[in-house]
Each structure stands twice: as structure tokens, then as C-alpha cells.
Design a protein around this motif. Sequence first.
Motif, short mmCIF file in Angstrom:
data_model
loop_
_atom_site.label_atom_id
_atom_site.label_comp_id
_atom_site.label_asym_id
_atom_site.label_seq_id
_atom_site.Cartn_x
_atom_site.Cartn_y
_atom_site.Cartn_z
N UNK A 148 0.78 -1.13 -0.01
CA UNK A 148 0.03 -0.14 -0.04
C UNK A 148 0.81 1.21 0.21
N UNK A 149 0.60 2.09 -1.13
CA UNK A 149 1.44 3.38 -1.16
C UNK A 149 0.91 4.05 0.06
N UNK A 150 1.74 4.79 0.72
CA UNK A 150 1.49 5.35 2.10
C UNK A 150 2.10 6.86 2.35
N UNK A 151 1.70 7.78 1.53
CA UNK A 151 2.26 9.19 1.73
C UNK A 151 0.83 10.01 1.66
N UNK A 152 -0.20 9.83 2.45
CA UNK A 152 -1.29 10.43 2.53
C UNK A 152 -1.10 12.09 2.23
N UNK A 153 -0.15 12.44 2.81
CA UNK A 153 -0.20 14.11 2.75
C UNK A 153 0.11 14.54 1.41
N UNK A 154 0.60 13.86 0.77
CA UNK A 154 1.00 14.28 -0.90
C UNK A 154 0.05 13.16 -1.70
N UNK A 155 -1.03 12.91 -1.38
CA UNK A 155 -1.88 11.94 -2.30
C UNK A 155 -0.89 10.84 -3.05
N UNK A 156 0.02 10.28 -2.11
CA UNK A 156 1.11 9.12 -2.60
C UNK A 156 1.64 9.63 -3.69
N UNK A 175 4.81 10.39 -6.14
CA UNK A 175 6.03 9.48 -6.30
C UNK A 175 7.15 10.18 -6.29
N UNK A 176 8.07 10.39 -5.27
CA UNK A 176 9.25 10.78 -5.16
C UNK A 176 10.57 9.86 -5.19
N UNK A 177 11.64 10.27 -4.73
CA UNK A 177 12.73 9.21 -5.17
C UNK A 177 12.65 8.11 -4.06
N UNK A 178 12.18 8.62 -2.78
CA UNK A 178 12.13 7.74 -1.60
C UNK A 178 10.95 6.39 -1.92
N UNK A 179 9.74 6.91 -2.56
CA UNK A 179 8.96 5.96 -2.78
C UNK A 179 9.36 4.87 -4.03
N UNK A 180 9.97 5.65 -4.81
CA UNK A 180 10.74 4.60 -5.87
C UNK A 180 11.70 3.68 -5.46
N UNK A 184 3.80 11.82 -10.14
CA UNK A 184 5.35 12.11 -9.76
C UNK A 184 5.22 13.23 -8.73
N UNK A 185 6.33 13.52 -7.96
CA UNK A 185 6.29 14.54 -7.06
C UNK A 185 6.56 15.67 -7.75
N UNK A 186 5.66 16.66 -7.70
CA UNK A 186 5.82 17.89 -8.40
C UNK A 186 7.00 18.70 -7.48
N UNK A 187 6.72 18.89 -6.48
CA UNK A 187 7.69 19.52 -5.29
C UNK A 187 9.16 19.10 -5.55
N UNK A 188 9.32 17.75 -5.82
CA UNK A 188 10.59 17.29 -5.93
C UNK A 188 11.22 17.80 -7.24
#
Length: 258
Positions: A19-27, A29-34, A66-70
Amino acid sequence: ATYETLLVERREGGVTLITLNRPQALNALNNQVLGELVAAAQAFDADPSQGCAVLTGSEKAFAAGADIKEMQPQSFGDMYGDNYFAGWEMFTRTRKPVIAAVAGFALGGGCELAMMCDFILAADTAKFGQPEIKLGVAPGMGGSQRLTRAVGKAKAMEMCLTGRFMDAAEAERAGLVSRVIPAAELVDEAIKVATQIAGMAPLAVKANKEMVNAAFETMLGQGVQFERRLFHGLFGTEDQKEGMTAFVEKRQGTWKGK
Ligand code: HXC
């Protein structure tokens, strides 16, 4: 292993639920998730007790991209130099099946990640899109290629050029998802399907996945040849003898993965 951006559970019957679990960023996908998802997929692949995985997100978002902020501060040199997100190819090398169970937003990299899985089961709340154009960019995790192969040029081109979302019903009609399921039942149903797959002969599961995927990489004649050789190869397994003998003896087969 424990992860910060994923929950990984081993369910009965050889099913791994990720389960993808970064709820604060709607999951997003940053480098850590990858890194964590590739590690979890490799651990699943290497564990002989596990036969099929389900990858899911939250009710609101499978992953909003993908994580726009990253990405926002990165230059061409940063992206090209690091080969940003090339690591997702490692995720696609998983040899056992991974089912995407998608509820809510699957946008940009989220849609692309769902399409890297072997098939998609969608909740009736699912929304798919490649809205990168609205950010001044374009898909970068395979979306322009996999979406086009899945739904054809007309819909893929329209979606990429306008960023419009596709709902679950349209996604099913277009062949992007295998089935639509009421949101409340999505994960249970995906686990049920995964349990069924995990109960099949393990070498046959790998061969089936490999040959269907070959359809995307080869011309027809080459693909049919590849299929036939793998099919012949399965007659070198004990599970082929067992499976066919069990049918003749009108009983259930039991598999060795040999
Ligand atoms: C980083 C994200 C994010 C993302 C959402 N968030 N999507 N952060 N990257 N892709 C964050 C928001 O900034 C916000 O954090 C929190 O998650 C909740 O999101 P909201 O926007 O407040 O939620 P809502 O109003 O319900 O809108 C949901 C949404 C919207 C429609 C999905 O979040 C959205 O449009 N997200 C971006 C979708 C997108 O463009 N995806 C493509 C990304 S590009 P804060 O801290 O502000 O509360 C891509 C490229 C792929 O994927 C190629 C890779 C190389």
C-alpha cells in the motif's frame, strides 16, 4: 524490511499487499517511494512463499503523480544527469504478477505506475489521466507509450494533449482496466484474484506473464515463436505432469514450482 512510504503485508495464500502510504501528498511518487517500491518488489520476487502482489493506494488516490515539489527546482542537467526515474524500469522487471488496485486519482506517474503493473482492477471512483502537459511537461514514466498501447492513439493523444481524466467506466470500455469494482470491495477483490493466481503453478505463472508481455516487444510471428518455445519448456516441469495427471484423475493438482 520496514518502509516509510509503503505498508507491506504478507497475506495468507502467498499474496503480498503493498500500500502506497504518503497520504499528505496523495501518494506522489518521489525518489524515496521509487527506492522503497523497487526494494519491496524485489523482496516479493525473491520470496518463494509469495506468488502474487497487489499494489494499491488510498481511497482518495492511488497516486496523484510524480512528486511535483521534488521536480520543480530541477534543471535539464539534473534530470538527464541522474536519469531521473529510470529506476522505475527495475520495478517492471518483477517476474511474478503485480496487480494494481486503483481507487481515486491515478494521474501522471500514478497512471504510469498502474500501467507498469500486470493488470489494473479499478474502483468505480478511479480517475486516470496524464495531466503533465498542464505543468509544461510530458509523461516521463512510460505513459505516452503504455497508454497508447492500452487505449489506442485517439484517446491517448487526447488525454496527453488536454490532460483530461478518464473515469473508471470509460477506462474499462477503452481496455485500460480489466474490471471495475465497487470502491468498498476493491482491495478484497484484488486480494481474491491475487490468491487465485498465487495458487497456480509458479513456473506457469511466470511463463504466462512473460509471454503476454512479449506481445508488446515483438512482431506477431516472433511473439508466437517465443510463446511456443516457452510452452514447450513447461513440459520439462514436474508441475506440467502433475497438472495434466490431476485433470485426468479428476482431482485438484498440487504444485511444486519445479
Ligand atoms: C506533489 C502533490 C501532488 C504531486 C498532490 N499533491 N499531488 N504533491 N506532487 N503530484 C499534494 C498537494 O500539493 C497537497 O499538499 C496535497 O497533496 C493534497 O492535494 P490537493 O491538491 O490539496 O488535493 P485536491 O484539491 O483534492 O486535488 C487533488 C488533485 C490535485 C486533483 C489530484 O492534487 C492535483 O491536480 N495534483 C497534481 C496532479 C498532477 O499534475 N499529476 C502529474 C504530476 S507530473 P499541500 O502540502 O499543498 O496540502 C508527473 C510526471 C511523470 O507525474 C513523469 C515523471 C518523470
